[in-house]
Design a protein around this motif. Structure first.
Motif, mmCIF file in Angstrom:
data_model
loop_
_atom_site.group_PDB
_atom_site.id
_atom_site.type_symbol
_atom_site.label_atom_id
_atom_site.label_comp_id
_atom_site.label_asym_id
_atom_site.label_seq_id
_atom_site.Cartn_x
_atom_site.Cartn_y
_atom_site.Cartn_z
ATOM 1 N N ARG A 247 45.409 41.413 33.883
ATOM 2 C CA ARG A 247 45.532 42.524 34.089
ATOM 3 C C ARG A 247 43.264 42.431 33.193
ATOM 4 O O ARG A 247 42.756 43.136 33.065
ATOM 5 C CB ARG A 247 45.315 43.328 32.456
ATOM 6 N N ARG A 248 42.745 41.511 33.245
ATOM 7 C CA ARG A 248 41.373 41.020 33.355
ATOM 8 C C ARG A 248 41.057 41.377 31.846
ATOM 9 O O ARG A 248 39.543 42.292 31.779
ATOM 10 C CB ARG A 248 40.024 41.435 34.494
ATOM 11 N N GLU A 249 41.990 42.023 30.567
ATOM 12 C CA GLU A 249 41.425 42.199 29.601
ATOM 13 C C GLU A 249 40.525 40.896 29.188
ATOM 14 O O GLU A 249 39.982 40.375 27.994
ATOM 15 C CB GLU A 249 42.142 42.398 28.535
ATOM 16 N N VAL A 250 40.723 39.112 29.676
ATOM 17 C CA VAL A 250 39.840 38.369 29.124
ATOM 18 C C VAL A 250 38.497 38.281 30.798
ATOM 19 O O VAL A 250 38.794 38.755 31.934
ATOM 20 C CB VAL A 250 40.301 37.181 29.434
ATOM 21 N N ALA A 251 37.494 38.022 30.128
ATOM 22 C CA ALA A 251 36.194 38.811 31.325
ATOM 23 C C ALA A 251 36.470 37.102 32.402
ATOM 24 O O ALA A 251 35.106 36.377 32.635
ATOM 25 C CB ALA A 251 34.694 39.042 29.976
ATOM 26 N N ILE A 252 37.240 37.293 32.928
ATOM 27 C CA ILE A 252 37.178 36.847 34.725
ATOM 28 C C ILE A 252 36.281 37.077 35.224
ATOM 29 O O ILE A 252 36.686 37.899 35.628
ATOM 30 C CB ILE A 252 38.406 36.529 34.688
ATOM 31 N N PRO A 253 35.000 36.315 36.302
ATOM 32 C CA PRO A 253 34.544 37.102 36.842
ATOM 33 C C PRO A 253 35.435 37.672 38.070
ATOM 34 O O PRO A 253 35.913 36.831 38.343
ATOM 35 C CB PRO A 253 33.656 35.788 37.167
ATOM 36 N N THR A 254 34.970 39.201 38.706
ATOM 37 C CA THR A 254 35.753 39.691 39.392
ATOM 38 C C THR A 254 35.986 39.007 40.728
ATOM 39 O O THR A 254 36.913 38.930 41.360
ATOM 40 C CB THR A 254 35.074 40.858 39.942
ATOM 41 N N HIS A 255 34.570 37.531 41.068
ATOM 42 C CA HIS A 255 35.151 37.610 42.277
ATOM 43 C C HIS A 255 36.427 36.314 42.238
ATOM 44 O O HIS A 255 36.366 35.656 44.198
ATOM 45 C CB HIS A 255 33.659 36.608 42.456
ATOM 46 N N ILE A 256 36.706 35.737 41.034
ATOM 47 C CA ILE A 256 37.929 35.455 41.052
ATOM 48 C C ILE A 256 38.685 36.241 41.588
ATOM 49 O O ILE A 256 39.266 37.077 40.335
ATOM 50 C CB ILE A 256 37.562 34.588 39.879
ATOM 51 N N SER A 257 40.073 35.721 42.181
ATOM 52 C CA SER A 257 40.752 36.799 42.882
ATOM 53 C C SER A 257 42.367 35.962 41.941
ATOM 54 O O SER A 257 42.449 34.648 41.381
ATOM 55 C CB SER A 257 41.958 36.614 44.071
ATOM 56 N N ILE A 258 43.631 36.950 41.190
ATOM 57 C CA ILE A 258 43.921 36.595 40.506
ATOM 58 C C ILE A 258 45.760 37.585 40.418
ATOM 59 O O ILE A 258 45.688 38.430 41.397
ATOM 60 C CB ILE A 258 44.006 36.864 38.794
ATOM 61 N N LEU A 259 46.570 36.424 40.614
ATOM 62 C CA LEU A 259 48.023 37.347 41.011
ATOM 63 C C LEU A 259 48.948 36.269 39.805
ATOM 64 O O LEU A 259 48.316 35.280 39.581
ATOM 65 C CB LEU A 259 48.162 36.974 42.032
ATOM 66 N N HIS A 260 50.120 37.046 38.794
ATOM 67 C CA HIS A 260 50.287 37.087 38.375
ATOM 68 C C HIS A 260 52.467 37.664 38.323
ATOM 69 O O HIS A 260 52.137 39.006 38.770
ATOM 70 C CB HIS A 260 50.448 37.594 36.843
#
Length: 755
Positions: A247-260
């Protein structure tokens, strides 16, 4: 004064405590006796300002903390007045000529103090009179302190967030679609974004849930392309961390895509293959835009053919067409970069590896069970190939053939993987690094699989324990000498020397208590054989065209340790239900000893528990006849200790619920344990404890499991359920996995990612 502030607020920045002390000292000297006594006192203003600043710096906004700090400031004021000869009456008097140029402002955006120099008007930090007084605090240092306080308060807000389950591969909420949420969390990466580093390094991560701290000011470091296994005991918060990342509650750079991959997809009329293709939202979006622009260009071409070349409208249409041509060219380039033309074959390969036949790939998603829809969710994530793939116990929903495929697939995965798993064999094959979550922090073990991590962790723990015990012994020896000779004139110099030595010794933290779990099943009386037998058994569900199982001959004795493996849907759970009498065979005979007691652990055992009751209450209701203390002792034998036995089961982790289910199973005092995926949700220590308890159990064991380590540790014979038959396999689990891989190579070749 400054030391007292630091004692009261240990976490305060030194610059802030220095400023607070200096400001109060300065304000306390600025009084005369002939002022208008109705005017507000500058010292009172200063007290209020410093109180607000210290409360903000402490980060604790409870009434008790605020009162404590206010009392501390009042004590300072009383002491300073006494030192300057100011009595209580004079304290109410305002200065004759020294007045504040303007009101001191204390802002509070998100409860963060914006002190003097940061308020509107840019008042100097010590401009408290008509003339400027040289500041004793460096302005840049104070601004730095303000930024630290702001960051601290942001983290405090984060600690109070109660995370909802991520729905990244499902509808995130009632008003936001999967596509909308996907594009919001994972914006389309342009050329500049793709050139950025995909490494993740976030300092000071804080995570909590339901008031329980999960992580506290710990760094998160993930190198791009590495595969991390996240391990830790049940209830430590591993799944909560994955949700926070997704949920990007941790400040991961937005250009890094995430799937859970956490939840099964919603079943509807969409075909399985199409559901996987649709998971790549940006590809779907670009294809729709391509179709839309192509249609617009055709319409423009038809409209343009009706206009003369010299017409103004014709020029306008030409400019519009050029713009659309440019946009379409960009879309084609992006789709080519995605290798969109290979998407369908790649999706089909992934589905095949996860057990979907070519026919089943064209079934509607609503026709699949929850377990198969979880596989679809996993297939969608693998197809999207995000920069950071988050997997939470993926082996729980897979059979041995699919786990084998997934481990091979991930070994060549091009991006970063963070997987929570308690499957040692899976971690040994997949992980390049291990992250150990414990004590509100993350410890990193680089360049090794689970076995090397475990050995290193144990060595670190033993070393830390040895160093701590040695230092405690050394401290005790020094303290004994000091206590004995402190007031001895002849030995006083030696005592002083030892005091200094003791003060210089680094303070070591006590090592964590060794985490251990013990399972124990009750002893049972012996029964004369035969115990339970299946002879020429066949079974078909009503309405089925052909039997699911046939010609089954299986004999279970009190010393049996039988493991059953095979692909999902082959009938493994059905075999267990036939054995315990939950299903009746279509033909054949199942006979058992007249006094035989069978204990069954269901794969979905949680459904049988009351989430609103505590383990003790649930047991007393469903297994009456014992005292609460006896139930607590019994739960303790399965790792449910202390107040955990009295908490609502809804608050327990998946592994803790499994332990409660095992404890309930033990209350039936069974002769035969029939276990369906018993390792699901258990942490590694609990799995080791369960394996040991099953080996020592005096009765028989028959289990269906996908966990290679448990099967190898417990079972002495392996049976394979496939193609309607259950037959003994001449070999161990490793040999069975080799056979699976060989079959895959013969039929379709090694599954390769198409990139």
């Amino acid at each position: 004064m400054e030391a007292e502030i630091r004692n009261q607020i240990p976490s305060i920045d030194p610059t802030v405590s220095e400023y607070a002390s200096g400001y109060l000292n300065h304000a306390s000297t600025r009084y005369t006796t002939d002022a208008d006594t109705d005017a507000p006192s500058p010292l009172d203003d200063a007290a209020r300002t410093i109180t607000a600043l210290l409360v903000s710096a402490s980060g604790d906004f409870t009434d008790q903390s605020s009162t404590s700090i206010r009392n501390l400031v009042d004590r300072f004021i009383t002491r300073l007045n006494a030192a300057n000869g100011v009595d209580g009456e004079r304290r109410q008097m305002a200065p004759k000529t020294r007045k504040l140029e303007q009101v001191i402002q204390v802002g509070s955006q998100r409860n963060v103090s914006s002190t003097l120099g940061l308020t509107a008007g840019n008042v100097d930090l010590e401009a408290v009179s008509s003339r400027k007084v040289e500041s004793r605090v460096d302005r840049k240092k104070l601004e730095k302190a303000e930024r630290k306080i702001a960051a601290k308060q942001d983290r405090k807000v984060m600690r109070n967030v109660q995370y909802e389950a991520s729905r990244l591969l499902d509808q995130p909420n009632e008003t936001e679609s999967y596509e909308e949420f996907f594009m919001k969390v994972n914006p389309l990466q342009l050329g500049a974004d793709q050139a950025k580093s995909k490494d993740i390094k976030v300092e000071g991560v804080d995570v909590s849930i339901s008031g329980k701290r999960i992580l506290s000011d710990t760094p998160l470091t993930l190198a791009f392309g590495r595969r991390y296994g996240l391990v830790g005991q049940n209830g430590i918060g591993k799944s909560t961390l994955l949700r926070a990342l997704s949920r990007r509650e941790v400040a991961i750079p937005t250009h890094i895509s995430i799937l859970h991959v956490e939840q099964e997809i919603t079943g509807d009329e969409t075909l399985a293959l199409q559901a996987v293709l649709d998971a790549d939202v940006w590809r779907k979006h670009l294809l729709n835009e391509q179709e839309k622009i192509t249609k617009q260009l055709s319409e423009l071409e038809a409209e343009r053919s009706l206009l003369a070349d010299t017409s103004g409208d014709a020029e306008k249409l030409d400019r519009h067409r050029e713009g659309l041509d440019t946009t379409l060219s960009d879309i084609h380039a992006k789709l080519s970069e995605m290798e969109s033309d290979k998407a369908e074959s790649r999706a089909a390969s992934i589905l095949a590896g996860l057990g979907f036949s070519e026919e089943r790939q064209h079934f509607a998603t609503k026709t699949f069970s929850g377990g198969w829809r979880m596989r679809l969710a996993l297939a969608r994530a693998l197809f999207c190939e995000p920069d950071l793939l988050l997997l939470d116990e993926p082996s729980n929903m897979l059979d041995v053939p699919s786990i084998t495929f997934l481990s091979v697939y991930l070994q060549s995965y091009p991006s970063t993987v963070l997987v929570v798993s308690h499957d040692r064999a899976f971690l040994n094959e997949v992980a390049t690094d291990i992250i150990h979550q414990h004590s509100e922090r993350l410890d990193y073990y680089k360049g090794g699989n689970f076995d090397s991590f475990y050995a290193t962790k144990e060595e670190r723990r033993k070393t830390a324990k040895r160093e701590y015990e040695n230092q405690m012994a050394q401290r005790a020896h020094l303290q004994s000498f000091i206590d004995k000779f402190r007031y001895n004139a002849a030995k006083s110099s030696e005592a002083q020397s030892r005091i200094k030595k003791l003060e210089k010794m680094p303070v070591l933290e006590a090592p964590e208590a060794e985490y251990s779990v013990h399972f124990r099943f009750p002893d049972v009386e012996k029964l004369s054989p035969p115990i339970i037998q299946m002879s020429n058994v066949a079974f078909a569900y009503p309405g089925a065209n052909s039997p699911l199982l046939k010609d089954i001959d299986l004999d279970v004795q009190l010393d049996s340790r039988i493991g059953i493996v095979g692909p999902n849907g082959a009938g493994k759970t059905t075999v267990l239900k036939l054995l315990i009498g939950a299903l009746q065979p279509t033909s054949g005979l199942i006979s058992s000893h007249a006094r035989l007691r069978k204990g069954y652990f269901a794969q979905h055992h949680v459904d049988a528990l009351d989430m609103n009751a505590s383990p003790v209450t649930f047991m007393s209701k469903n297994y009456p006849g014992k005292s609460d203390e006896e139930y607590r002792r019994h739960l303790g034998a399965f790792g449910i200790t202390g107040t955990t036995a009295l908490q609502k089961m809804d608050l327990l982790s998946g592994g803790q619920k499994s332990r409660v289910a095992f404890a309930c199973l033990g209350l039936t005092n069974p002769h035969i344990l029939v276990l369906d995926e018993p390792s699901n949700h258990l942490d590694i220590e609990a799995m080791d404890a369960l394996s040991k308890a099953l080996r020592e159990f005096q009765g028989g064991v028959l289990m269906v499991s996908h966990d290679v380590t448990m099967l190898q540790s417990v079972c002495t014979s392996l049976w394979v359920c496939e193609s309607g038959h259950v037959e003994k396999f001449n070999g161990d689990v490793a040999a069975y996995k080799r056979r699976i891989q060989a079959q895959a190579d013969q039929t379709s070749g090694v599954v390769q990612r198409q990139v």
